[in-house]
Design a protein around this motif. Structure first.
Motif, PDB file in Angstrom:
ATOM      1  N   GLU A 118     -31.920   2.499  21.058  1.00 17.08           N
ATOM      2  CA  GLU A 118     -30.752   1.808  20.518  1.00 17.08           C
ATOM      3  C   GLU A 118     -29.721   1.604  21.617  1.00 17.08           C
ATOM      4  OE1 GLU A 118     -29.310  -0.322  17.542  1.00 17.08           O
ATOM      5  OE2 GLU A 118     -31.070   0.983  17.265  1.00 17.08           O
ATOM      6  N   GLY A 119     -29.259   0.382  21.749  1.00 14.93           N
ATOM      7  CA  GLY A 119     -28.306   0.043  22.805  1.00 14.93           C
ATOM      8  C   GLY A 119     -28.912  -0.781  23.914  1.00 14.93           C
ATOM      9  N   ASP A 120     -30.239  -0.786  24.015  1.00 15.53           N
ATOM     10  CA  ASP A 120     -30.906  -1.650  24.994  1.00 15.53           C
ATOM     11  C   ASP A 120     -30.703  -3.105  24.578  1.00 15.53           C
ATOM     12  OD1 ASP A 120     -32.634  -3.073  26.643  1.00 15.53           O
ATOM     13  OD2 ASP A 120     -34.276  -1.641  26.453  1.00 15.53           O
ATOM     14  N   PRO A 121     -30.128  -3.944  25.446  1.00 15.54           N
ATOM     15  CA  PRO A 121     -29.854  -5.331  25.038  1.00 15.54           C
ATOM     16  C   PRO A 121     -31.100  -6.144  24.718  1.00 15.54           C
ATOM     17  CG  PRO A 121     -28.664  -4.762  27.059  1.00 15.54           C
ATOM     18  CD  PRO A 121     -29.646  -3.661  26.807  1.00 15.54           C
ATOM     19  N   HIS A 122     -32.241  -5.793  25.349  1.00 14.48           N
ATOM     20  CA  HIS A 122     -33.402  -6.670  25.173  1.00 14.48           C
ATOM     21  C   HIS A 122     -34.735  -5.912  25.114  1.00 14.48           C
ATOM     22  CE1 HIS A 122     -33.564  -6.073  29.511  1.00 14.48           C
ATOM     23  NE2 HIS A 122     -32.428  -6.734  29.678  1.00 14.48           N
ATOM     24  N   SER A 123     -34.775  -4.885  24.288  1.00 16.22           N
ATOM     25  CA  SER A 123     -36.042  -4.188  24.087  1.00 16.22           C
ATOM     26  C   SER A 123     -36.873  -4.892  23.017  1.00 16.22           C
ATOM     27  CB  SER A 123     -35.816  -2.740  23.646  1.00 16.22           C
ATOM     28  OG  SER A 123     -37.050  -2.139  23.296  1.00 16.22           O
ATOM     29  N   PRO A 124     -38.199  -5.027  23.229  1.00 21.47           N
ATOM     30  CA  PRO A 124     -39.059  -5.592  22.186  1.00 21.47           C
ATOM     31  C   PRO A 124     -39.574  -4.531  21.215  1.00 21.47           C
ATOM     32  CG  PRO A 124     -40.357  -5.242  24.144  1.00 21.47           C
ATOM     33  CD  PRO A 124     -38.941  -4.805  24.482  1.00 21.47           C
ATOM     34  N   ASN A 125     -39.183  -3.278  21.428  1.00 21.84           N
ATOM     35  CA  ASN A 125     -39.803  -2.163  20.702  1.00 21.84           C
ATOM     36  C   ASN A 125     -38.914  -1.535  19.638  1.00 21.84           C
ATOM     37  OD1 ASN A 125     -42.333  -2.078  22.225  1.00 21.84           O
ATOM     38  ND2 ASN A 125     -41.041  -1.468  23.958  1.00 21.84           N
ATOM     39  N   SER A 141     -36.501 -10.084  22.682  1.00 17.05           N
ATOM     40  CA  SER A 141     -36.361  -9.604  24.052  1.00 17.05           C
ATOM     41  C   SER A 141     -36.582 -10.708  25.076  1.00 17.05           C
ATOM     42  CB  SER A 141     -37.351  -8.457  24.315  1.00 17.05           C
ATOM     43  OG  SER A 141     -38.689  -8.896  24.144  1.00 17.05           O
ATOM     44  N   HIS A 142     -37.380 -11.694  24.707  1.00 22.79           N
ATOM     45  CA  HIS A 142     -37.688 -12.757  25.667  1.00 22.79           C
ATOM     46  C   HIS A 142     -36.586 -13.802  25.744  1.00 22.79           C
ATOM     47  CE1 HIS A 142     -40.497 -15.028  28.176  1.00 22.79           C
ATOM     48  NE2 HIS A 142     -40.051 -16.115  27.563  1.00 22.79           N
ATOM     49  N   PHE A 143     -35.891 -14.037  24.619  1.00 21.38           N
ATOM     50  CA  PHE A 143     -35.034 -15.225  24.586  1.00 21.38           C
ATOM     51  C   PHE A 143     -33.793 -15.072  23.708  1.00 21.38           C
ATOM     52  CE2 PHE A 143     -34.349 -19.627  22.856  1.00 21.38           C
ATOM     53  CZ  PHE A 143     -33.948 -20.221  24.048  1.00 21.38           C
ATOM     54  N   LEU A 144     -33.984 -14.652  22.463  1.00 16.83           N
ATOM     55  CA  LEU A 144     -32.908 -14.773  21.482  1.00 16.83           C
ATOM     56  C   LEU A 144     -31.772 -13.779  21.677  1.00 16.83           C
ATOM     57  CD1 LEU A 144     -34.911 -15.537  18.212  1.00 16.83           C
ATOM     58  CD2 LEU A 144     -33.726 -17.130  19.739  1.00 16.83           C
ATOM     59  N   TRP A 145     -31.992 -12.663  22.373  1.00 18.90           N
ATOM     60  CA  TRP A 145     -30.925 -11.678  22.543  1.00 18.90           C
ATOM     61  C   TRP A 145     -29.713 -12.266  23.257  1.00 18.90           C
ATOM     62  CZ3 TRP A 145     -28.870  -9.851  27.173  1.00 18.90           C
ATOM     63  CH2 TRP A 145     -29.550 -10.228  28.346  1.00 18.90           C
ATOM     64  N   MET A 146     -29.934 -13.311  24.039  1.00 18.71           N
ATOM     65  CA  MET A 146     -28.838 -13.886  24.831  1.00 18.71           C
ATOM     66  C   MET A 146     -27.862 -14.709  24.007  1.00 18.71           C
ATOM     67  SD  MET A 146     -30.986 -14.865  28.249  1.00 18.71           S
ATOM     68  CE  MET A 146     -32.467 -15.300  27.344  1.00 18.71           C
ATOM     69  N   ARG A 147     -28.234 -15.053  22.778  1.00 20.01           N
ATOM     70  CA  ARG A 147     -27.319 -15.838  21.936  1.00 20.01           C
ATOM     71  C   ARG A 147     -26.021 -15.090  21.685  1.00 20.01           C
ATOM     72  NH1 ARG A 147     -30.377 -16.699  16.508  1.00 20.01           N
ATOM     73  NH2 ARG A 147     -30.684 -14.481  16.944  1.00 20.01           N
ATOM     74  N   ARG A 148     -26.136 -13.807  21.381  1.00 11.04           N
ATOM     75  CA  ARG A 148     -24.968 -12.994  21.028  1.00 11.04           C
ATOM     76  C   ARG A 148     -25.361 -11.533  21.124  1.00 11.04           C
ATOM     77  NH1 ARG A 148     -21.138 -13.454  15.614  1.00 11.04           N
ATOM     78  NH2 ARG A 148     -20.498 -11.267  15.536  1.00 11.04           N
ATOM     79  N   HIS A 149     -24.625 -10.793  21.897  1.00 11.23           N
ATOM     80  CA  HIS A 149     -24.948  -9.380  22.062  1.00 11.23           C
ATOM     81  C   HIS A 149     -23.703  -8.613  22.499  1.00 11.23           C
ATOM     82  CE1 HIS A 149     -24.861  -9.771  26.507  1.00 11.23           C
ATOM     83  NE2 HIS A 149     -25.377 -10.961  26.289  1.00 11.23           N
ATOM     84  N   ILE A 221     -40.739 -10.236  31.970  1.00 12.47           N
ATOM     85  CA  ILE A 221     -40.665  -8.838  32.383  1.00 12.47           C
ATOM     86  C   ILE A 221     -39.999  -8.018  31.284  1.00 12.47           C
ATOM     87  CG2 ILE A 221     -39.893  -7.264  34.197  1.00 12.47           C
ATOM     88  CD1 ILE A 221     -41.810  -9.472  35.151  1.00 12.47           C
ATOM     89  N   ASN A 222     -38.903  -8.561  30.711  1.00 14.68           N
ATOM     90  CA  ASN A 222     -38.178  -7.858  29.643  1.00 14.68           C
ATOM     91  C   ASN A 222     -39.000  -7.724  28.381  1.00 14.68           C
ATOM     92  OD1 ASN A 222     -35.900  -7.833  31.297  1.00 14.68           O
ATOM     93  ND2 ASN A 222     -35.059  -9.702  30.409  1.00 14.68           N
ATOM     94  N   SER A 223     -39.791  -8.746  28.087  1.00 13.22           N
ATOM     95  CA  SER A 223     -40.486  -8.783  26.804  1.00 13.22           C
ATOM     96  C   SER A 223     -41.904  -8.218  26.898  1.00 13.22           C
ATOM     97  CB  SER A 223     -40.504 -10.218  26.267  1.00 13.22           C
ATOM     98  OG  SER A 223     -41.072 -11.118  27.216  1.00 13.22           O
ATOM     99  N   PHE A 224     -42.812  -8.974  27.478  1.00 11.54           N
ATOM    100  CA  PHE A 224     -44.225  -8.585  27.452  1.00 11.54           C
ATOM    101  C   PHE A 224     -44.499  -7.293  28.224  1.00 11.54           C
ATOM    102  CE2 PHE A 224     -44.294 -13.108  26.510  1.00 11.54           C
ATOM    103  CZ  PHE A 224     -45.143 -13.137  25.412  1.00 11.54           C
ATOM    104  N   LEU A 225     -43.784  -7.065  29.332  1.00  6.49           N
ATOM    105  CA  LEU A 225     -44.066  -5.870  30.132  1.00  6.49           C
ATOM    106  C   LEU A 225     -43.330  -4.637  29.644  1.00  6.49           C
ATOM    107  CD1 LEU A 225     -44.455  -7.250  33.753  1.00  6.49           C
ATOM    108  CD2 LEU A 225     -46.198  -6.736  32.035  1.00  6.49           C
ATOM    109  N   HIS A 226     -42.720  -4.726  28.462  1.00  8.24           N
ATOM    110  CA  HIS A 226     -42.280  -3.517  27.769  1.00  8.24           C
ATOM    111  C   HIS A 226     -43.160  -3.270  26.545  1.00  8.24           C
ATOM    112  CE1 HIS A 226     -38.612  -1.634  29.465  1.00  8.24           C
ATOM    113  NE2 HIS A 226     -38.600  -2.754  30.161  1.00  8.24           N
TER     114      HIS A 226
END
Length: 308
Positions: A118-125, A141-149, A221-226
Motif C-alpha cells: 500500500e502506497g506504491d504508486p504503480h504496483s500491479p499486485n 501499473s502500466h498506464f492508468l495510475w498516471m491519471r491521478r495519484h 518495467i513497472n507492470s509486467f516485471l513486477h
C-alpha cells in the motif's frame, strides 16, 4: 488538526490532480494519436531513412536520459557526475516527456519505499490474484495510475535535488525541453526534405512515435516485471528480471537485480548481461566525467542469491 505540509509524505489536492490530468493527456494519451497520425500520414509522405534515424537517435538519447540520468544518477545516486553530464542527462530525460526530474525522482523513491505494498504508486499486485485482478493491476501499473495519484512530497523524497539550485534551474523549464525534443526531429527532417511534409513527418516519427515507444518500454518495467520473470536475488517485493528486453530497455529490465541492489550502477551485474545504461556510465568514466561508480560486493550478491 491537519498535518503540516512539510512533514507529509504525500500531497493530494485538486490543483495537483489537474496538473496530473493535463500531463497524462498531453504526454501519455496524445502519443497514441501520434502513432495513428504517423501511420495515416504515410499516404502523404512515405517514411524514409531520415525519419527512422531520427526516431532511433531521439529514442536513444531520451531513453539514456531516463535510465542513466533520472534513475541511476538522480534517484539512486549510484555514481557521481560532472555538472555538464548532470545537465545533459536532465535535459535528455526531460525530453522523454515522463515528468520533471524532481517529481520523477520523488515518485520512484516512493515506489522503492512501498514497493508492491500500500502506497506504491504503480504496483500491479494490489488488486488480487484472480484473472480480473491481474488485468486491473497490469492496466493500472502500466498506464492508468498516471491519471491521478497521491503526489510524493518532494521536500520529503527529494531534498537533495531541491538543495541543488543549479540543477533545479536546469530542470525548471521542463515543458520547453519536451518541446525541444519534438522540434529537433521536425526541423531536421524538414531540412532533409525541404518541405512542410518533412517537418510533419519528423515531428510524428522522431517526436510522438518516439515518445510512445519509449514510454511503453519503461512502463513495462513497472507492470509486467513486477508480475512475470525470473528472481535470482532475494528482495522484499515482487520485482523480476526480463533479460530478453535488456537492450531495448537500456538495461532496466534487470529489474530484480536493481531492487536487490539499488545502490548498483550496473543493473545487469555480470559482464555478459546486456546493460547499455551501465556501458554509458563506464564510457563517461574513461573521460573522467563520472566517478565513484557503485557496485555490490561478490559476498553481498552471493548472500542474496535465491535457490532458483
Amino acid at each position: 488538526m491537519n498535518e503540516p505540509s512539510s512533514t507529509r509524505t504525500t500531497i493530494s489536492n485538486p490543483y495537483l490532480y489537474r496538473l496530473q490530468t493535463r500531463h497524462f493527456l498531453l504526454f501519455d494519451v496524445l502519443p497514441f494519436f501520434g502513432v495513428a497520425a504517423a501511420i495515416g500520414f504515410l499516404r502523404v509522405h512515405p517514411v524514409g531513412v531520415a525519419e527512422l534515424v531520427l526516431l532511433f537517435v531521439m529514442w536513444l538519447v531520451t531513453g539514456l536520459g531516463i535510465s542513466v540520468g533520472y534513475h541511476r544518477l538522480f534517484t539512486h545516486r549510484t555514481f557521481k557526475a560532472s555538472a555538464s553530464v548532470q545537465a545533459a542527462l536532465t535535459i535528455a530525460g526531460s525530453m522523454a516527456g515522463q515528468g520533471g526530474v524532481v517529481s520523477w525522482v520523488a515518485i520512484h523513491r516512493r515506489h522503492h519505499e512501498c514497493s508492491d505494498r500500500e502506497g506504491d504508486p504503480h504496483s500491479p499486485n494490489l488488486f488480487g490474484h484472480s484473472v480480473l485482478g491481474r488485468v486491473r493491476g497490469l492496466t493500472h501499473s502500466h498506464f492508468l495510475w498516471m491519471r491521478r495519484h497521491e503526489y510524493p512530497n518532494i521536500a520529503h523524497y527529494a531534498p537533495d535535488l531541491l538543495k541543488n539550485r543549479w540543477l533545479v534551474k536546469v530542470a525548471r523549464p521542463y515543458y520547453y525541453w519536451v518541446g525541444l525534443g519534438l522540434a529537433v526531429p521536425a526541423i531536421a527532417c524538414g531540412l532533409v526534405y525541404q518541405s512542410w511534409a518533412g517537418i510533419v513527418s519528423g515531428f510524428l516519427w522522431g517526436g510522438l512515435v518516439r515518445i510512445f515507444v519509449l514510454e511503453h518500454t519503461i512502463w513495462a518495467i513497472n507492470s509486467f516485471l513486477h508480475m512475470y520473470g525470473t528472481r535470482p536475488y532475494e528482495s522484499r517485493e515482487n520485482s523480476r528480471n526480463g533479460g530478453i528486453f535488456a537492450l531495448i530497455s537500456f538495461g532496466e529490465s534487470w529489474h530484480n537485480n536493481h531492487h536487490a541492489f539499488p545502490e548498483s550502477a550496473s543493473f545487469g551485474l555480470d559482464w555478459y548481461r546486456l546493460d547499455p545504461g551501465y556501458w554509458l556510465i563506464r564510457l563517461l568514466a574513461v573521460f573522467g566525467l563520472t566517478w565513484d561508480v557503485g557496485l555490490p560486493t561478490t559476498q553481498r550478491m552471493q548472500a542474496k542469491r535465491t535457490a532458483a
